[in-house]
Design a protein around this motif. Structure first.
Motif, PDB file in Angstrom:
ATOM      1  N   ALA A  89       0.826  -1.219   0.000  1.00  0.00           N
ATOM      2  CA  ALA A  89       0.000   0.000   0.000  1.00  0.00           C
ATOM      3  C   ALA A  89       0.857   1.265   0.000  1.00  0.00           C
ATOM      4  O   ALA A  89       0.618   2.180  -0.795  1.00  0.00           O
ATOM      5  CB  ALA A  89      -0.929  -0.026   1.200  1.00  0.00           C
ATOM      6  N   HIS A  90       1.880   1.324   0.892  1.00  0.00           N
ATOM      7  CA  HIS A  90       2.626   2.583   1.008  1.00  0.00           C
ATOM      8  C   HIS A  90       3.416   2.889  -0.259  1.00  0.00           C
ATOM      9  O   HIS A  90       3.657   4.041  -0.581  1.00  0.00           O
ATOM     10  CB  HIS A  90       3.528   2.546   2.235  1.00  0.00           C
ATOM     11  N   ILE A  93       1.195   4.646  -2.711  1.00  0.00           N
ATOM     12  CA  ILE A  93       1.016   6.056  -2.370  1.00  0.00           C
ATOM     13  C   ILE A  93       2.201   6.866  -2.891  1.00  0.00           C
ATOM     14  O   ILE A  93       2.035   7.962  -3.435  1.00  0.00           O
ATOM     15  CB  ILE A  93       0.917   6.214  -0.827  1.00  0.00           C
ATOM     16  N   ARG A  94       3.403   6.297  -2.750  1.00  0.00           N
ATOM     17  CA  ARG A  94       4.593   7.021  -3.199  1.00  0.00           C
ATOM     18  C   ARG A  94       4.597   7.225  -4.703  1.00  0.00           C
ATOM     19  O   ARG A  94       5.322   8.064  -5.218  1.00  0.00           O
ATOM     20  CB  ARG A  94       5.860   6.266  -2.768  1.00  0.00           C
ATOM     21  N   GLY A 122       5.523  12.149   3.920  1.00  0.00           N
ATOM     22  CA  GLY A 122       5.390  10.705   3.656  1.00  0.00           C
ATOM     23  C   GLY A 122       5.848  10.304   2.271  1.00  0.00           C
ATOM     24  O   GLY A 122       6.299   9.178   2.059  1.00  0.00           O
ATOM     25  N   ARG A 127      11.677  10.839   5.376  1.00  0.00           N
ATOM     26  CA  ARG A 127      10.694  10.283   6.310  1.00  0.00           C
ATOM     27  C   ARG A 127      11.299   9.892   7.645  1.00  0.00           C
ATOM     28  O   ARG A 127      10.638   9.918   8.662  1.00  0.00           O
ATOM     29  CB  ARG A 127      10.060   9.033   5.704  1.00  0.00           C
ATOM     30  N   PHE A 128      12.586   9.480   7.645  1.00  0.00           N
ATOM     31  CA  PHE A 128      13.192   8.972   8.875  1.00  0.00           C
ATOM     32  C   PHE A 128      13.976  10.046   9.626  1.00  0.00           C
ATOM     33  O   PHE A 128      14.760   9.728  10.504  1.00  0.00           O
ATOM     34  CB  PHE A 128      14.112   7.797   8.554  1.00  0.00           C
TER      35      PHE A 128
ATOM     36  N   ARG B 217      -0.131   4.288   6.460  1.00  0.00           N
ATOM     37  CA  ARG B 217       0.194   3.537   5.242  1.00  0.00           C
ATOM     38  C   ARG B 217      -0.319   4.286   4.022  1.00  0.00           C
ATOM     39  O   ARG B 217       0.343   4.346   2.991  1.00  0.00           O
ATOM     40  CB  ARG B 217      -0.428   2.145   5.331  1.00  0.00           C
ATOM     41  N   TYR B 221       3.864   5.781   4.277  1.00  0.00           N
ATOM     42  CA  TYR B 221       4.836   5.338   5.280  1.00  0.00           C
ATOM     43  C   TYR B 221       4.853   3.811   5.368  1.00  0.00           C
ATOM     44  O   TYR B 221       3.792   3.182   5.401  1.00  0.00           O
ATOM     45  CB  TYR B 221       4.501   5.916   6.656  1.00  0.00           C
ATOM     46  N   ASP B 222       6.057   3.261   5.433  1.00  0.00           N
ATOM     47  CA  ASP B 222       6.203   1.836   5.693  1.00  0.00           C
ATOM     48  C   ASP B 222       6.126   1.661   7.207  1.00  0.00           C
ATOM     49  O   ASP B 222       7.123   1.794   7.919  1.00  0.00           O
ATOM     50  CB  ASP B 222       7.540   1.351   5.135  1.00  0.00           C
ATOM     51  N   MET B 225       8.577  -0.729   9.114  1.00  0.00           N
ATOM     52  CA  MET B 225       9.950  -0.215   9.195  1.00  0.00           C
ATOM     53  C   MET B 225      10.081   0.872  10.264  1.00  0.00           C
ATOM     54  O   MET B 225      11.048   0.906  11.026  1.00  0.00           O
ATOM     55  CB  MET B 225      10.370   0.373   7.845  1.00  0.00           C
ATOM     56  N   HIS B 226       9.076   1.765  10.302  1.00  0.00           N
ATOM     57  CA  HIS B 226       9.131   2.855  11.269  1.00  0.00           C
ATOM     58  C   HIS B 226       9.073   2.332  12.697  1.00  0.00           C
ATOM     59  O   HIS B 226       9.762   2.823  13.583  1.00  0.00           O
ATOM     60  CB  HIS B 226       8.001   3.856  11.013  1.00  0.00           C
TER      61      HIS B 226
END
Lengths: 264, 342
Positions: A89-90, A93-94, A122, A127-128, B217, B221-222, B225-226
């Protein structure tokens, strides 16, 4: 019937080139329940389509299949020419796909601005990040402009849990607009909105850039037909009719099933 | 979002005192003066020990408060760091004891703990709520019995003794006052890191994931992983606490990481409060004072009863622990406040 619909959609798209979303033979079963069956759909880039149908027709399940919230039991989904059936799913979105939810899915513990900022972040590479976002952060600037577009700027520092229903619906839309979407799935965005809020919603949808296409599920025909040029009718997990709003309104079968027999 | 227990009092934005918070400054002053007025016993057994368990609670608060993942394996992660220090550093058990210098040993032990934490996280992140608690409890229990029965690696029941804090810059960090300041420094570092990270992109992501995974999601965002990364970061804090703990005790054995200790960390965190990183430290002070002195009040057999009662009272009166009590008191004491709804 489905085959005929595909041909219809295909012929309509001839010459337009890019196809944003293509579903071929998509089905979703929950045990013995067939929620979606042999869905074939082609939607051009920038096209705005309404999906209508009674409750339980499979409209939201269709969205869940497209976004990857559920896996398809069978069939393929292509997004801008790429087969996305198997990807999580994610990742979809990307690639520029977005959705809103029928029942608001928000972050009660965050502020409005933080929520929209996360939506912008996102789909970016940071993101991290363990750093706090600066005021001049590009994603923060995007978040501000989206809040401006959906008239939530004054509420940006409020906790999401304190927002009214109407504001939450607006935030739902703001989250879907974040980060340069290419195609959006709106699941009953007008549900529970006041007439004024509905007018705002129609204005927001009509103000989207031309290249952004969407599918909108909407029970309020007044809203649906003002923001879309083409309509797919669903019933019992199938698309049984596609056409312009006029064609759909005047179709005898549609009237019998959805609008109630006898109306014209 | 997170409620500041020590809100800025002064309106001037750029005023340094206002930015740091008067509460923080007062607390810092007390913590700095404490070892000079307290006895060695209070400095280490109450002060340093509370700071170490506060850090363990902090690692749980990061996971549970911001991430919604309640873990019972934090003492296990700390134990892994402690065992790493005992095995690769020096010990008197004549088993392993490779004698690595502290500046290799400490980062190595923290890394091992963080990786172990990420592994526990990876196993547990597909679950939520009570199931995360159960899985991490299973991990903690399994690790305890493994350490107790494995003699090749963990030296079984006796574990390792003779593990000493190093002498650096001519200071013996085992001495009460240096050890207190070492614990204080590391604890403040971890506390400030969590405080800062709570408003960082990743911190917001973690809180958003706690509130609504499905939507996260749908924002690209994964989520898995987060969450695993959040566990990794929690492992760094727990690992640092584990190193301090093994230096504090001078030894590590399966008893250090048994289920009782695992539950202790949870009790400390819940009593203190999960809403702000200061909570676990408050909880640690209260619980460790109780553990130390309850024996004098009710006798050795009944001190757990007293801690249990305190736990019940606090959770019953204020689900947000001591932090929640503070919030309530502040609302009542606020000058000119006529609001009765808080």
């Amino acid at each position: 019937m489905a085959k005929q619909d595909t041909n219809l959609a295909a012929s309509r798209l001839e010459g337009t080139g890019a196809c944003a979303l293509e579903l071929s033979g998509v089905a979703r079963h929950f045990g013995a329940l067939i929620a979606l069956s042999d869905i074939n759909m082609r939607i051009a880039a920038g096209e705005r389509r309404a999906v209508l149908g009674s409750n339980g027709a499979g409209k939201t399940t269709l969205f869940n299949a497209i976004t990857g919230d559920f896996e398809c039991t069978s069939g393929r989904i292509q997004f801008f020419g790429e087969d996305i059936t198997e990807i999580p799913a994610h990742e979809r979105i990307r690639r520029g796909l977005r959705r809103t939810y029928q029942i608001s899915q928000l972050f009660d513990g965050l502020s409005v601005l933080e929520s929209v900022f996360l939506a912008c972040r996102g789909v970016s590479r940071r993101r991290f990040s363990l750093l706090r976002p600066m005021d001049r952060d590009a994603n923060m600037a995007q978040a501000h402009s989206i809040l401006h577009a959906v008239h939530l700027e004054d509420d940006r520092d409020l906790l999401v849990s304190t927002l009214s229903h109407g504001r939450k619906r607006q935030l739902e839309i703001a989250l879907a607009l974040a980060g340069a979407p290419r195609f959006i799935l709106f699941d009953e965005p007008a549900a529970g909105l006041s007439p004024t809020e509905r007018r705002d919603l129609v204005a927001i949808l009509n103000a989207l850039p031309d290249h952004v296409g969407y599918i909108i599920i909407e029970h309020d025909l007044d809203v649906a037909l003002r923001v879309s040029k083409y309509v797919s009718m669903m019933h019992n997990g199938r698309v049984f009719k596609e056409g312009t709003p006029e064609e759909i309104e005047n179709d005898a079968e549609v009237q019998a099933i959805y609008l109630g027999g006898g109306h014209g | 979002m997170t409620t500041e227990p020590f809100p800025d009092q002064a309106p001037a934005r750029n005023d340094l005192i206002a930015r740091i918070g008067a509460g923080h400054l007062a607390l810092a002053a007390v913590l700095l003066v404490f070892p000079f007025v307290a006895s060695d016993f209070f400095t280490t057994q109450i002060g340093a020990y509370s700071l170490i368990f506060g850090m363990l609670g902090l690692s749980l608060m990061w996971l549970a408060g911001y991430g919604g993942m309640v873990s019972l394996a934090q003492i296990t992660i700390a134990g892994i760091a402690g065992y790493t220090v005992a095995i690769f550093g020096e010990n008197s058990a004549d088993v392993h004891g490779f004698g690595w210098p502290w500046w290799v040993l400490v980062p190595f032990a923290v890394l091992i703990a963080a990786l172990a934490s990420a592994l526990v996280g990876w196993v547990s992140v597909r679950t939520s709520g009570i199931y995360t608690i159960m899985i991490t409890l299973a991990v903690a229990t399994a690790m305890f019995y493994f350490a107790q029965q494995n003699y090749t690696l963990f030296n079984g029941f006796p574990g390792f003794a003779g593990v000493k804090a190093p002498v650096v810059f001519g200071i013996d960090w085992r001495d009460p006052m240096p050890f207190y300041f070492l614990s204080l420094g590391v604890a403040i570092l971890c506390y400030l890191a969590v405080l800062y990270a709570s408003k960082s992109t990743f911190g917001l992501t973690l809180q958003a994931t706690r509130d609504n995974q499905r939507r996260m999601r749908a924002l690209g965002y994964d989520v898995t992983m987060h969450k695993v990364f959040a566990w990794f970061l929690a492992g760094i804090i727990a690992g640092l606490a584990g190193i301090l703990l093994v230096w504090f005790n001078g030894r590590i054995s399966p008893g250090t990481i048994n289920v009782g200790a695992a539950i202790n960390v949870l009790i400390i965190t819940v009593i203190g409060g999960l809403r702000h990183p200061i909570g676990p430290f408050l909880g640690a002070v209260v619980v460790i004072l109780m553990q130390t002195f309850a024996i004098d009040i009710v006798g050795a057999e009944r001190f757990n009863t007293l801690i249990g009662l305190l736990f019940l009272v606090i959770v019953f009166v204020s689900p947000d622990g001591i932090l929640g009590l503070w919030e309530k008191a502040k609302a009542h004491l606020a000058p000119g406040s006529l609001r009765s709804d808080i």
